[in-house]
Every structure is written in C-alpha cells, then in structure tokens.
Design a protein around this motif. Sequence first.
Motif, PDB file in Angstrom:
ATOM      1  N   TYR A 112       0.833  -1.198   0.000  1.00 37.44           N
ATOM      2  CA  TYR A 112       0.000   0.000   0.000  1.00 37.44           C
ATOM      3  C   TYR A 112       0.875   1.259   0.000  1.00 37.44           C
TER       4      TYR A 112
ATOM      5  N   THR B 248      -8.220  -4.275   4.157  1.00 37.01           N
ATOM      6  CA  THR B 248      -7.671  -5.222   3.176  1.00 37.01           C
ATOM      7  C   THR B 248      -8.794  -5.854   2.370  1.00 37.01           C
ATOM      8  N   ALA B 249      -9.935  -6.097   3.032  1.00 41.80           N
ATOM      9  CA  ALA B 249     -11.039  -6.726   2.300  1.00 41.80           C
ATOM     10  C   ALA B 249     -11.528  -5.820   1.182  1.00 41.80           C
ATOM     11  N   LYS B 250     -11.506  -4.519   1.452  1.00 42.69           N
ATOM     12  CA  LYS B 250     -11.968  -3.574   0.440  1.00 42.69           C
ATOM     13  C   LYS B 250     -11.168  -3.746  -0.850  1.00 42.69           C
ATOM     14  N   TYR B 251      -9.857  -3.935  -0.680  1.00 45.11           N
ATOM     15  CA  TYR B 251      -9.035  -4.085  -1.878  1.00 45.11           C
ATOM     16  C   TYR B 251      -9.157  -5.478  -2.462  1.00 45.11           C
ATOM     17  N   PHE B 252      -9.415  -6.462  -1.591  1.00 46.21           N
ATOM     18  CA  PHE B 252      -9.549  -7.828  -2.118  1.00 46.21           C
ATOM     19  C   PHE B 252     -10.752  -7.917  -3.039  1.00 46.21           C
ATOM     20  N   PHE B 253     -11.832  -7.261  -2.660  1.00 45.60           N
ATOM     21  CA  PHE B 253     -13.050  -7.407  -3.445  1.00 45.60           C
ATOM     22  C   PHE B 253     -13.176  -6.368  -4.550  1.00 45.60           C
TER      23      PHE B 253
ATOM     24  N   ALA C  15      -4.151 -10.346  -4.212  1.00 45.89           N
ATOM     25  CA  ALA C  15      -5.392  -9.578  -4.314  1.00 45.89           C
ATOM     26  C   ALA C  15      -5.530  -8.622  -3.142  1.00 45.89           C
ATOM     27  N   PHE C  16      -5.123  -9.051  -1.945  1.00 45.75           N
ATOM     28  CA  PHE C  16      -5.169  -8.151  -0.797  1.00 45.75           C
ATOM     29  C   PHE C  16      -4.234  -6.969  -1.004  1.00 45.75           C
TER      30      PHE C  16
ATOM     31  N   TRP D 124      -6.559 -14.212   5.341  1.00 47.54           N
ATOM     32  CA  TRP D 124      -6.936 -12.806   5.545  1.00 47.54           C
ATOM     33  C   TRP D 124      -6.247 -12.267   6.793  1.00 47.54           C
TER      34      TRP D 124
END
Lengths: 214, 377, 160, 362
Positions: free
Chosen positions: B141, C25-30, D61-62, D320
């Motif tokens: 990031y 992180t989930a925001k970017y994963f999806f 993906a993360f 995750w």
Amino acid sequence: MKRGREIVGIVGKRKPDSVCKTSQRFDRMVNKKNKVKGNKDIGLSVTSRNKEVNLAQSETNQAMTNEQLIEQLTSANPDAVVKQGSQYPEITVAHDKLHAFMQNIKSDSSLAFDYLVCETGVDYPEFIQVVYHLESTSHRHFMVVKANTENRETATLDTVSDIWPTAEFHECEIYDLLGIRFNNHPNLRRYFLDDTWGHPLRKDFHDDIHVVER
Amino acid sequence: MAEFSEKYIITDEIKADEYLVNIGPQHPSTHGVLRLLTRLEGEIVHNVEPHIGYIHSGIEKMTEALSYPQIVHLTDRMDYLSAHMNNEAVCLCVENALQVEVPERVKYIRTIFDELQRLASHQLWWCASGMDLGALTAFFYGLRDREDILDIFEETCGARLTLNYSVPGGVMFDIHPNFQKSVKAFITKFRKKLPEYDKLLTDNIIFQNRTKGVGVLSKEDAIAFGVTGPTGRASGFSCDVRKHHPYSAYPYIKFDEKLGTDGDSFMRWKVRMDEMWESMNIIEQLIDNIPEGDFAVKMKGVIKLPEGEFYQRVESARGEFGVYIVSDGKKNPYRVKFRSPGFSNLFTINHIAKGWKIADLVAIMATFDLVIPDIDR
Amino acid sequence: MKSFFNYIAEIFSGVWTLLTGMKVTAKYFFTPWKNVTQQYPENRDTLVMYDRFRGEVIMPHNENNEHKCTGCGLCENACPNGSIEIISKSIVNEEGKKKRIIDQHIYHLGMCTFCNLCVRACPSDAIVMGQKFEHAHWDRSTFTKVLNQPGSKIMEGIKE
Amino acid sequence: MAFEKYDFTPITQSIHQALIENVSPLLTTIIEWTIIGVLYLLFIAVFGLFLVYAERKVCAAFQQRLGPMRVGPWGLLQTIADFIKLLMKELITPKSVDKFLYNLAPFIVIIVPFLTISVIPFAPGLQSLDFDIGIFFVTAVSSVGVIGVLLAGWASNNKYSLIGGMRSGAQIVSYELSVGMSLITMVILAGTMQVSEIVELQRGGWFLFKGHIPALIAFTVFVIAGTAETNRGPFDLAEAESELTAGFHTEYSGIKFAFFFLAEYINLFIVAAMATIVFLGGWMPFHFGDWAAFNNVMDFIPGLVWFFLKVFGIIFLIMWFKWTFPRLRIDQILTLEWKYLLPINLFNILLMATMVLLGWHW
C-alpha cells in the motif's frame, strides 16, 4: 524492565479527518483503566510548536547575540583565536585546553551548548583541524569551535565523547578517515575502512589500486 | 593500526549464558547492509554494536575532485530517499557562499519538492516498517501511493529517485505545466489514503502492543546523542531546522513542528504519520502561490567559492542534514563534510535497545528509519 | 469487578481494531479491477515515458544526417563521471582556414548517472536526453556509443 | 435425503468386496493400504501445491497485485514449476549440523499431516479411519509436529534457527491447550468423539448454530489457536522473516525445505477441516429452517463440494488474518494464550456444559 503500556495520545494538531475513532476509543478506555490504577502521569498530551520561530528563546531568560557570545568566550579564554567575518561565530582553541573549554561551554548555563551538531576534521598542510558545530537547544545559539592538532604525524586530541555522547561515533569516523587519535576515547575503532587502508581524507593519501584519479 | 584491532570484534567479554548474533550485513530488517553485532540472552538483547561501512562510497573524498554542480548530483546517492533535500543543502551552501539571491519562484519550487520528498520518504518508511513488524500488505500500500509522488518527480525532473533537480542558482528545469494539477490531485487522493494507513496499522491493537513503551529515548539522551528528525522530535527534542533556521520558502508558511513526549517507538511512528499531514498542509499553502519568474539565476560557467568555511543545515526526511564546505577558492572544494542524520541516529540503538527482545530491536530499527547509504556516505 | 469489565472491554476494543484493519484489506480484495500492477513487457506498446525522462544521452540528427555538435567539449567538462569523451579532428574548410570539428562524440552509457549536467552545459543543444530505458545487454562493450552518426556533418548556422 | 446419493460407501464397499473375493485377506489389506496411501499422497501433493498457488493469489489480491501470471494461464503452473525447482535443487547439509536429527526433522514434520488427515471425512463414506476417539487422535497427533520443528531448530546449528525452534515450541505447546479446549467444548455438545458421528449429528443443523453463543466463542478461539498452531501470521514467529530471516528452516534447501513448506499448508488444511467438521457440519449442506425448496436445492450439491467450500472459507479467513496483521511478539503470544484465550475457554466449557445440561441448545 519496565513494560508499562502508557498511553501517549495524539501528537500535534491533527485535522479532524485524520482522527481515528478506534484509536481514540482505545485510548480513552485504557486511560480510564489506568486512572483506576492510580497512574497519574498518563493522559493525552498535545504539544505543538506554534507559529513563532523564537518560542524557544522566549521560554528561556535571554538570548545572546553572536557578539555577546564571542565576548563572553574570549573573556574567559583570552588565548582563544576568534575568526572575523565568518558565517557563524567561530573560535579556535588550543589543543591542550580543548576539553576544559568544551566542558565549560556545555555546563555554563548562559551558554549551554548541549547539542553537538557535527564534528569533523579538515586536513591542512601543517596540522589537522577538528571542527565542532555546536548548538544550544535552550538558547538556540550556534557556534563553531576549532581545534588544531600539534602536527600531522602524531595527530592526537582529547576526546569530547564524555561531554556529548554523539562525539564518540563522530570521532571514530574522524579517526578512520583522517587518522586523528582521540585520547581517552572509550572505543576508538575504524568504522568504514579496513585496517590495511590509510586515512583517505588526508591530502597525501594515495592508493593506486582502489582510487582512480583523473 | 593493529593496536585497535582486538577491539574490533567484541568490546566486552561474553558472559556464560550469552551468545552473539550477527543481525546483518544481509538481513531483511536492516534495510541495507548494516551489521548489528548483538549479544543476546535467550531473546533479550544485552548489547548491540553497529558495524557500518559495507557500502561506504567515499563521497566526501570524491567531492574533492569535482566541481560544485557535480557534487550536487552525488548527494542524490547518499540518502536516496531525501535526495532533493540533500541537493538543496549543497545548493543553498554554495549560494550562501556566493551571496546569490535566488528568485522567489525557486524557493517555492524547492520547498514543495522538499515536502513531496518527505512524503515519499515517510511513505516508504511506513510501508517498510510495517513489513518489519510483519504486516506485509502495508508494504504494497505504501509503495502504491509513493508511486504517485515518483510520477510527479519524473514528470518534472525526469528522474524518479536520483532527482538532481536543484542546481546552484535555482532548479534545473521549470516545473512541468501539469505539475500543480498533479500535485493537487495527489494530495486529494492521499488525504483519503492516510486514514486507511491508520486503520491498517496505527490503530491495530497488535501494532500498538508491539510499539508502545518500546525503546524509549528520553529528551536528554536525544539531545546528547544528536538524534534529530522525527526520531528526535518524538522524544520532545525540538530540532526542526525548518522552524529554527528557516530556509527557502519555509519562513513564509505556517506549520506546526510535531513534538512527541514519550520517545517510544509508537511516538516515533505517530510523529512521522503526523508529519505527513503537515507536509500536505505545507504543499497546499504553496502550490497555488508559486510566483512567476525565472527558475534559476544565471551562474558563471565555473563556480568558484570564496575562501572560507560554509555550513548549511536543512531538514531532511531523517533529520538534520548538514553540508560543511571548506573552500580554498578553487573550483573544487578543499573539503566537504556531510553531516548525515542517520549516522547520529543509528548509534543510539545500543542505548535504547538494551533489555528489549530481539523483535523489539526490529521495531526500534524500523521506527528509526535508517537509510544505510546515508550512514556510510 | 471494574477490572473485569476493563478486561472484557479490552478484548472487544482489541477485536474491533483488528476488524477495522481487516475491512481495509477486504476492500481491496473485493475490488480487483483497481489493481495497480502493470504487466511490463506486455504493455510496452502503450507505455509512454514522461517527456523529460532521462534515459540516455542522444544526439538528434536531422534528415540530412546533420547534427548540432561543434565539439567544444563543454559536456565533457561538465560530466562528473567521465562518461563523455570528445575526439575532434582538424579539417580545412572551403575558405582555406583550418577548423576543428568533431570526429567522434563518445558516450559511455555504463558510467553515466543521468544527471543531465551535460545537456545543461551544451551551448548549441546538440545533445538531449533520450527516452529509452531498456539498456540491459549481454555485452558491456555495447555501452560505449558514438553519438554522431557516421558521415554526419554539423548543421549550418551553428556558432562555434 | 437427496444428498445421500453422493455417498461413497458403495464404491469403497464394492472395491473391498472385489478384492476379498479374489485375493487373500492379507493381500487385500496390503492393497487397500497402498491405494489409500497413494491417494493421500496425491491429495497432499496436489492440494498443497494448490494452496500455495491460492495463497499467492489471495495475498496478491489483498495487496492490489496480480500475483503469479507468467507460468501457464494466470500463473496456474507456477507452483508446479517451483516444486520442480525445489526437487532439482542441491540438498545442502551445512558442515557442523547434527546430521541425523537434521535429516530426520523434515520427515517428522511431514508425517504429522499424513496421520491427522486419516480421520477427516471428506464426504459420506470417504474416510479411512473412523475411530471412536477421532477428535482425541487429532489433538494428540498434531502436537507431534512441534518435535520436528524443535529438531530442525536445534540440529541446524544456527542461532536464528534455534530461536525460531524455541519460539515455535513455546507457542505450539501453549496453543495446543486452546485447540483442545475448544474441541472439548464441542464434544460436550456432541456427546461423542467419533468424527463421522459428529458430522452425522449436524444433519439437523450445524453445531455453530446449534450451540449458538458458546459454539461461536469456541469457533473464534479455535480459529485463532489453529492459526497459531500452524505457525501462520500473525503468529508466524517461528519463521519471522524480518527478525529471524527464516527461523527454523533457514538451513534447509531443496526437497527438505519443500517438506516444511508443504507441511505448513497441509496443517492449514487440517485446521480448516477440523473447524469445518466440528463447527460447520463437515460435508452437510446448508439448510435454512423448514424452507424445503431451498434445502432441496442445497441437497443437490455433493457433500465433497460442501466440505471443500467450507474448508476454503476458513482457509481464506486465516489467509486474511495473515495478510492484514502485524506479527506479535513472543511474550504477547503467550499472554494472548494464557491471559485471554484460556480463561475464555474455561468459562466457555462451563457455559456449554450448563447449556447442554439444561437443554438450551437447539
């Protein structure tokens, strides 16, 4: 070993959009918890140096001008040489009086040079000069102190690492690159180069293998 | 030199239940080739002895054979994350020595670039120390957002890392026509990203436990060891050169010096995160008000400094960066010394890492933001 | 009792901070279409460098195989690394005067640090920074380049 | 019910019948062992490789990346290429290691998942060992793995490895407790330790819903402790790469390193599978109350698919965690276990027992 998790809070002013809710919640909670325990030294500490550049000076009693500074120093050390017309107040001290002089300007409350900004050496044809850039964090004075070694061959000076700990490492660097031995230094070793090297910042340094000269 | 050799490896005798571990020269958390000779008892650090010099490039010696514009380009290679501040320091030193007054436009451009560079550096620090603490996602990031700044650099200077943008007398090119637009776009974007950084790490309970109270550096020690930059300010040592000895356009703008109180790893983290907000504020104050004018004053073909000694301090991303030039009136300097912030900062590590665990040593190193070429020069 | 509630509150606030992190992180994963990776060699055709990008030093020639370099040697002096060498030769021009012109403008790419000082020093804008950045090569000798093309002449009207 | 038609029992029965009619009982046993062994070996190899690929893609993906894209379409063959590389690499044995233990460690580490996987029912009738103490067997066997890690750390004659091994030892021994406790909580609810029976009992509803609050707490604790037991981030102290370079497997190369690598992923699978079996009803389809139409549709999905869907769900959750959180320090890991998870667990067992006694569960 202290393992306390004191809460520190937020430093400086933050914009509202930067305030993290979860962090605050956590902070508040732990603050509460700590208050129960009776920890007094905990709380949000918001400090920020504001607009005035001279805040540090207004905090303390007075700030000396460069002339006053030089005057005070020369009156105490009559044989010290003052250079005129230089960028900063500049004083050259005899090598045998260096340590006492440095101790004095650190401990004297009107001078209080507690921050050694930079220490370096310059190789001159007759001697090697060590240059100390000093600043006072309470009065915000800035001064340059110089000390010359007796000669270039057995270049020795007294260490100031007992006055400013940071000097210990700068002196190692100077020893490495210019070959000045510092008396009473706790751990004088070469930082950058191997023992087989000479002292490359000396002007007479020549190395046909490693250094290509144009 | 032989009489010093026996001190070279170990300074004290090893006690019975201690053992030595070499952290580095090639270790993921030293961010370069730094070697920390660490004495451990179990996981507890008893002594850390930094050994440097693995990438000593002799820049100070090289400068003695170069002219002043050429020195500027070498300073890119020291602290490559605050390349522009280093460039600026040399340029300011030369300009002060020659009593050259640069145009207002140059001052503004330089200040904006300083702050952009600081943002880029702090972003890389953020992501790399996130990685040191085990949060690998933070690394990507941070690099993702840093990319935007590097693109801005590339658009205007033609280089991403080794900018060489400042030259004695001004800057190398005028700013790109898109510069203001892209900087503003970046700041709008980054203002949204920074809270995300906070959510990901700063607020995280694991992260807070890892850093709070770890590696405390008191204010007195910070001053005594000459620890500057965000690391020193986290200890409460007000050492911002931008505030105390303003240069370029810093006298014209309002900004806060972020001061911490505790001096622990978390405070060092927090000060840097806050500095990113402050840098954006500074850029926003300047970006719309860049005055018209020349982007450089005409300098002589061969720049010769008058005889004398000149010292210039600037605030680089890691602390106080100083240039000390001794000139004998020729086109090459007689001696140049770069006071690098990393060198002073590094050697406190033994002082504050003692008694902590090896994982804390990594956290302390991460929050010290060391750049090894800056230390080795 | 209070410490017990603190204990519980600590757990919940701790878990909450963890969940906020996971949300990021989930925001970017999806949202995988927002990925920033560029597939570099594949996107070569669409890859545009910024116009000021400093890739290498080049000497532009016009359609008549003419360049602007007078061989004055200022770039050679400005270069901090010695990556430019100028070899000049003397010729006799139409008026019968002896004149020094450039024979070979040698550029060592392997030594260049792309600092732009030579381009800045050039009085006649003969050399500029090129956009090419794929310099990797098997043979080091290819990094030594002669910038003026064979048989090229100096452009008309360039001051000495 | 409709999903009964996906039962594997007739197939295994017919193979057994065909063998026993044609060859001697001893040979039958040997052949059956071989088949099962080969099947598990294949499963572990293929599934391990797939998990490595999945992890790389998930983490990419993360992190807003693409992950492996070059070898094969979407990088599908990347892990196979990596595996071939690992097979071909030189097996370096450093000079001053304890050679016997050094070579033994990877085998111990890889044997454990083989043992554990034997009690896992993938689908109706697809289970090789059906103990009546299945849960107990899993907890007992899975703690053997730590011996391999400790041996690797000790025998490598490397300080980093030693620290990593010791950390791993302390960590796994602690977290065994939480894993065991949370499983015991569910055993109280189920009233049996037999794995197939536990799955069968969840026909009417998954234990996670049947046991509501205590089951949810036990599930959370199990996932956390399971993550810690597989040495995965944020509990990957044993191989914390920013502190210990690679921890206990620093000195291993080639196929021995691959063993450690593979074992980590298979352990991940086992943790996910145990969570699936005990909390999420194993291969049982998801049913929603008395909504017959929905339940019938769910029943048409084979049990094997259900099982792997749930397993991947939990594996994704654990990944995750890894790609979001920073790493804990060793004392914090132990604090988390002894100060938080264990008291919660003990309290939870009490809660569950009370609930079962009073019949408050569904």
